[in-house]
Design an enzyme around this catalytic site. Sequence first.
Site, PDB file in Angstrom:
ATOM      1  N   GLU A  54       0.031 -32.896  59.094  1.00 24.80           N
ATOM      2  CA  GLU A  54      -1.411 -33.172  59.204  1.00 24.80           C
ATOM      3  C   GLU A  54      -1.882 -33.850  57.914  1.00 24.80           C
ATOM      4  OE1 GLU A  54      -3.823 -29.949  60.684  1.00 24.80           O
ATOM      5  OE2 GLU A  54      -5.533 -31.275  60.972  1.00 24.80           O
ATOM      6  N   ASP A  79      -4.116 -33.608  55.718  1.00 25.65           N
ATOM      7  CA  ASP A  79      -4.454 -32.913  54.474  1.00 25.65           C
ATOM      8  C   ASP A  79      -3.224 -32.544  53.657  1.00 25.65           C
ATOM      9  OD1 ASP A  79      -4.152 -31.262  56.762  1.00 25.65           O
ATOM     10  OD2 ASP A  79      -4.946 -29.538  55.703  1.00 25.65           O
ATOM     11  N   TYR A  95     -10.592 -18.739  58.968  1.00 25.37           N
ATOM     12  CA  TYR A  95      -9.517 -19.714  59.157  1.00 25.37           C
ATOM     13  C   TYR A  95      -8.782 -19.441  60.472  1.00 25.37           C
ATOM     14  CZ  TYR A  95      -5.572 -22.663  57.653  1.00 25.37           C
ATOM     15  OH  TYR A  95      -4.615 -23.631  57.554  1.00 25.37           O
ATOM     16  N   HIS A 125       4.680 -29.900  57.295  1.00 24.02           N
ATOM     17  CA  HIS A 125       3.574 -30.146  58.236  1.00 24.02           C
ATOM     18  C   HIS A 125       2.995 -31.532  57.946  1.00 24.02           C
ATOM     19  CE1 HIS A 125       0.169 -29.590  60.758  1.00 24.02           C
ATOM     20  NE2 HIS A 125      -0.642 -29.005  59.910  1.00 24.02           N
ATOM     21  N   HIS A 174       0.483 -24.865  63.538  1.00 30.19           N
ATOM     22  CA  HIS A 174      -0.400 -25.061  64.675  1.00 30.19           C
ATOM     23  C   HIS A 174      -0.273 -26.480  65.236  1.00 30.19           C
ATOM     24  CE1 HIS A 174      -3.798 -27.348  62.570  1.00 30.19           C
ATOM     25  NE2 HIS A 174      -2.887 -27.177  61.685  1.00 30.19           N
ATOM     26  N   HIS A 231      -2.856 -23.642  51.942  1.00 28.25           N
ATOM     27  CA  HIS A 231      -4.279 -23.555  51.589  1.00 28.25           C
ATOM     28  C   HIS A 231      -4.554 -22.180  50.990  1.00 28.25           C
ATOM     29  CE1 HIS A 231      -5.475 -27.162  53.831  1.00 28.25           C
ATOM     30  NE2 HIS A 231      -4.845 -26.704  54.890  1.00 28.25           N
ATOM     31  N   HIS A 250     -12.524 -31.947  58.873  1.00 28.14           N
ATOM     32  CA  HIS A 250     -12.440 -32.528  60.227  1.00 28.14           C
ATOM     33  C   HIS A 250     -13.410 -31.852  61.215  1.00 28.14           C
ATOM     34  CE1 HIS A 250      -9.752 -29.314  61.488  1.00 28.14           C
ATOM     35  NE2 HIS A 250      -8.649 -29.833  61.034  1.00 28.14           N
ATOM     36  N   ASP A 297       0.369 -24.110  56.897  1.00 30.66           N
ATOM     37  CA  ASP A 297      -0.997 -23.620  57.144  1.00 30.66           C
ATOM     38  C   ASP A 297      -1.067 -22.112  57.392  1.00 30.66           C
ATOM     39  OD1 ASP A 297      -2.481 -25.961  56.894  1.00 30.66           O
ATOM     40  OD2 ASP A 297      -2.259 -26.505  58.992  1.00 30.66           O
TER      41      ASP A 297
END
Length: 405
Positions: A80, A82, A196, A78, A145, A229, A24, A164
Site C-alpha cells: 500500500e 503509505d 484502527y 505490504h 489486509h 504504524h 485516504h 499493518d
Amino acid sequence: MKAVEIKPDIYWVGAIDWAVRDFHGYVTPNGTTYNNYLVLDEQITLFDTVKHDFSDVTIGNIRSLIDPSKIKNIVINHIENDHVTSIGDIMHLAPDATIYISERGKKGLDRFFDTSAWNMKIVKTGDTLNIGKRTLLFLETPMLHWPDSMMTYIKEDKLLISQDAFGQHYASAARFDDEFTTCFSVSELEDAIKDYYANILMPFGTLIKTKIAEIQKLGLEIDMIAPDHGIIWRKDPSKIINMYLDMADGKADLRVVIIYDTMWRSTEQMTLPLMQGIKDEGVDVKIVKLRANPISLAVKEFWKARGCLIGSPTLNNSMFPTIAEFLAYLKGLRPKGRLMGAFGSYGWMGGAVRDVYEEFKKMGLEMVEQGVQVVYKPSAEDEKRCYEFGREFANKVKEYHKNFK
Ligand code: FEO
C-alpha cells in the site's frame, strides 16, 4: 526523529506524520507514523519503506547508520502507498539490492513502478533467508489486509515485523508501548488500537483468528512485535495479540451507541429520552451526531458497543444523506455481533426508518424492529414512547450480550 535501536543492530528508521488528518478518507486526529526497520547484519536488510512525502526522512535515518548503497536486501511486507512509495528513491540509492516480496505483492509493485531493472525474488510462507547471524522467515497473510500482505519473523531476535497488523494511527515521540503508556495512558493506546481495527480490520476477524492460530502452531517465540504504524510492542506483545483475538471474536462493551443526524432537531430531540431509557435499565450509552463527527469516529464507537440505534430524519422519502453514507461505509466493514434499532422523525411521509432497517437486513445484523417514529416534532407522548423504546432496546441488548464472551 533519529533512528531508534529496537534490538541490537536493528533500528526503526521510519517517519512520524504529526499532521495527517485525512488518511485516504479515514480521519486520523492523532496523526500516524510510517515505521520501517533496518537490520545491520552481514547482509544489510531494510524492511518496508515509508510514504513518499517522508522519503527524505527515512533516507536520512538510514544514512545516519550506513551508506544506503550497502543495503543488500529489501523486504516489502505490504505494497500500500503509505509503505511503498519511497521504494523508487531507495532503489536509486541501492540499485543492486534484492527485493523480497509475495507473488501478489510483486504483481502490484509492477503496476505502481517500473520494476524492470530491479532484482526481485518472490517468497511464500515458510521460505527463509539467511542474512548472516540471522535468518528471516516469511509468513504470508493475504487479505490482512491486502492480497499481498505478509509478515517477517526473525528467530534470533524473537521479533515479528507485522506490517499493518497490530498497528495504530498515533503520532508520538514514543516508539514503544511502555514509553507510550508512561507519557499518555493505557486507555488512550487501547482506543487507538480499536479505532484502527474497527476502520481497517473489522471485515477480517475470521482471517485474523486463523492467521494468529497458524503463527501459534509454528511455535514462534515472540518477544517483540514491530508494526508499520504506531508503537512497537516490547513490554508485553501478548497483550496486543489477545486484544486482536478478542476483537476478532467481536468483543464489545455492554453499551449502546446512538448515532444520528438531524434537520430541524426533531430527531435530535428523540435521542435524549432514548438515552434516558437505556440508562435507566443500567446500560451505558453514548450519543454521536454524524455531522459533528467523522464517520471513522462513529464506526469506532459502533464497534465498541454491543447495541446501536441509528436515528435519521426523512428526506425525500428516505434516509438523511449522512446516515446513508455512514451505513454504506459500515456495510463495507461487514460488521457482526451488534444489535441494531432505528428511530427518526418525518413530516408528511416517512421512509427513513424503513430504509435504515433495510440496510440492517442487507448487512445481516440482528435488530429490534419497528423502532420509533414521530411526526414533525416529538410531543410529550412521543418522548414517552422514545423512553420506553430505549428501555426495551437496553433489555434486549443485555440479553443479546450474553451470547458473547
Ligand atoms: Fe498502512 Fe495497508 O497500509
